[in-house]
Design a protein around this motif. Structure first.
Motif, short mmCIF file in Angstrom:
data_model
loop_
_atom_site.label_atom_id
_atom_site.label_comp_id
_atom_site.label_asym_id
_atom_site.label_seq_id
_atom_site.Cartn_x
_atom_site.Cartn_y
_atom_site.Cartn_z
N LYS A 169 0.84 -1.21 0.00
CA LYS A 169 0.00 0.00 0.00
C LYS A 169 0.87 1.26 0.00
CE LYS A 169 -2.98 -3.10 0.41
NZ LYS A 169 -1.94 -4.00 -0.08
N MET A 170 1.97 1.21 0.77
CA MET A 170 2.85 2.38 0.83
C MET A 170 3.55 2.62 -0.51
SD MET A 170 4.41 2.30 4.72
CE MET A 170 5.14 3.95 4.54
N LEU A 171 3.87 1.56 -1.22
CA LEU A 171 4.42 1.72 -2.57
C LEU A 171 3.42 2.44 -3.47
CD1 LEU A 171 6.10 -1.78 -3.17
CD2 LEU A 171 7.28 0.42 -3.08
N TRP A 172 2.16 2.00 -3.39
CA TRP A 172 1.12 2.63 -4.21
C TRP A 172 0.94 4.09 -3.84
CZ3 TRP A 172 -3.70 4.87 -3.24
CH2 TRP A 172 -4.52 5.08 -4.36
N TYR A 173 0.93 4.39 -2.55
CA TYR A 173 0.77 5.78 -2.12
C TYR A 173 1.94 6.64 -2.57
CZ TYR A 173 -3.50 5.29 0.61
OH TYR A 173 -4.81 5.11 0.97
N GLY A 174 3.15 6.10 -2.52
CA GLY A 174 4.30 6.87 -2.96
C GLY A 174 4.22 7.22 -4.43
N ASP A 175 3.89 6.26 -5.26
CA ASP A 175 3.79 6.51 -6.71
C ASP A 175 2.63 7.43 -7.03
OD1 ASP A 175 5.95 5.27 -7.99
OD2 ASP A 175 5.04 3.29 -7.79
N ASN A 176 1.50 7.24 -6.35
CA ASN A 176 0.32 8.07 -6.66
C ASN A 176 0.47 9.50 -6.16
OD1 ASN A 176 -2.41 6.63 -7.82
ND2 ASN A 176 -0.92 5.17 -7.02
N LEU A 177 1.12 9.67 -5.02
CA LEU A 177 1.36 11.03 -4.55
C LEU A 177 2.32 11.74 -5.49
CD1 LEU A 177 0.82 13.21 -2.47
CD2 LEU A 177 2.67 12.26 -1.06
N ALA A 178 3.33 11.03 -5.96
CA ALA A 178 4.27 11.60 -6.93
C ALA A 178 3.52 12.02 -8.19
CB ALA A 178 5.37 10.60 -7.26
#
Length: 342
Positions: free
Chosen positions: A221-230
Motif C-alpha cells: 500500500k505504501m508503494l502505491w501511495y508513494g507513486d500516486n502522490l508523486a
C-alpha cells in the motif's frame, strides 16, 4: 615513429647482436582483416643501435591475437580473453566444453589462440556466459560426454554461478511482466519501470523509524501511495510499477518477485501457522536512485500512513476513489491520483 616504452631489459639484442639495454615497446598498427580496417596495439623489441624493431615468436602470436581481437570488437564478437572467461566461469576445460557443445575437439583452443569464431558460435558462447541455467541443462542432457568427476565439478560451478545470477533472472522476469505496460501511461504513472528506484523506495520506508510494523501487505500500500502522490504532485510516478486491485488493496504487478531482489531488506518470520515478510533496514544507507524531491514525497507518505497498522492502512486504502472505482483484479488507473486522500 611514435612508440610507448613498456619496459627495458639488458640482454642480447637480436638486431645488432650485442648485449645492451633493449626496449620493449608498443606501437599502434593499422591493418585490414576480412575486409575490415582495424587499429590495434602491437608489441616489439627496439634496438637503439640500429633504430630497428624486431619480434620473437611469442610476440608474433600475441600481436596476431591483438589484431584479431580488434576485429572481434569491431564486429561485436567476444574477444579471446572473454572466451577464456566463459570457461573460467565454470572451470571447464577446452576439450570438455567442445564435447558439451558438440563442437570439434580443438574448436575452443583455436578460438583462444588464432581463429576468429563465427557469429553462430559467438552467440552460443555469450549465452553460456549469461545463462548458467542453460549450462546446467546442457550438462544434464549430455552427461555421457563427460567423466563423472568432471560432471560433478561443472554442476557445482554452474549452480554457484546460477545462484549468483538469481537477481538478474528476477529482474528479467519482472521486466517481462511489464513489457505491455511500458507504453500504458494510465497504469504506469507515465514512468518507465525502474527497479532500482522501486528497491530504494522499499529501503527508504524500511529505514524510517516513523514506519511501524512494515510487513508485506502494508508495504504494498505504501508503494502505491508513494507513486500516486508523486503522480498527483508532478504528473509522473517514481517507480513505473503498475498496481492491481486485490481484496486487501493495491498490489504492484510482480510483487512476489520484487521482494526477492537481493537489495530488498526482507526477512521471513514465523507467525502463527504461517510465514510473514517483514521489511527493516537498520544500517545507515544511501538511496542513490531517489532524488531529493522523491524522498520528500515518500516522507509525506510516511507521515500520513507510516504508523498505521496493516488493518488500518487496508481500511484507509479501501476508502480511496481509485480502489472503489476499480474492479477486483483490474489494474488501477493513475487518473484517480488527483483524488488521493494524502
Amino acid at each position: 615513429m611514435e612508440m610507448k616504452i613498456i619496459r627495458k631489459e639488458k640482454k642480447l639484442c637480436l638486431s645488432c647482436m650485442e648485449i645492451h639495454e633493449v626496449k620493449n615497446i608498443a606501437l599502434e598498427e593499422k591493418s585490414t582483416f576480412k575486409g575490415t580496417p582495424i587499429r590495434y596495439e602491437a608489441e616489439y623489441f627496439y634496438c637503439d643501435n640500429t633504430e630497428e624493431i624486431y619480434s620473437n615468436e611469442e610476440m608474433l602470436k600475441k600481436n596476431d591475437i591483438a589484431m584479431k581481437d580488434a576485429y572481434r570488437k569491431a564486429m561485436g564478437l567476444l574477444t579471446t580473453n572473454e572466451i577464456i572467461a566463459v570457461r573460467k566461469q565454470y572451470g571447464i576445460s577446452q576439450s570438455d566444453l567442445c564435447a558439451l557443445l558438440g563442437w570439434g575437439g580443438k574448436t575452443i583452443a583455436r578460438y583462444e589462440s588464432y581463429q576468429v569464431q563465427d557469429k553462430a558460435h559467438d552467440t552460443i558462447l555469450r549465452k553460456l556466459a549469461q545463462d548458467p541455467e542453460w549450462f546446467l541443462q546442457l550438462l544434464k542432457e549430455r552427461k555421457e560426454n563427460l567423466s563423472s568427476t568432471a560432471f560433478e565439478k561443472y554442476v557445482t560451478a554452474a549452480t554457484t554461478s546460477y545462484e549468483a545470477a538469481q537477481d538478474s533472472y528476477l529482474r528479467k522476469a519482472i521486466a517481462a511482466k511489464y513489457a505491455r505496460i511500458q507504453n500504458q501511461r494510465e497504469y504506469n504513472g507515465d514512468a518507465k519501470l525502474n527497479l532500482d528506484k522501486a528497491i530504494d523506495v522499499i529501503r527508504y520506508y524500511a529505514s524510517s523509524t516513523a514506519v511501524k510494523g512494515l510487513y508485506k501487505v502494508k508495504l504494498m500500500k505504501m508503494l502505491w501511495y508513494g507513486d500516486n502522490l508523486a503522480y498527483k504532485q508532478r504528473d509522473h510516478a517514481i517507480t513505473g510499477l503498475a498496481y492491481q486491485a486485490l481484496p486487501m488493496g493495491a498490489v504492484p504487478i510482480g510483487h512476489d518477485s520484487i521482494i526477492e531482489l537481493k537489495e530488498v531488506p526482507c526477512e521471513e518470520i514465523e507467525m502463527g501457522d504461517g510465514t510473514a515478510y517483514r521489511f527493516k533496514l537498520s544500517t545507515p544507507s544511501v538511496f542513490a536512485a531517489l532524488t531529493e524531491e522523491e524522498k520528500e514525497i515518500l516522507d509525506k507518505v510516511i507521515k500520513r500512513v507510516g504508523r498505521m497498522t496493516t488493518e488500518e492502512i487496508v481500511n484507509f486504502m479501501h476508502q480511496e476513489e481509485a480502489y472503489k472505482k476499480t474492479k477486483l483484479k483490474d489494474m488501477i488507473d493513475f487518473k484517480y491520483a488527483k483524488e488521493l486522500q494524502l
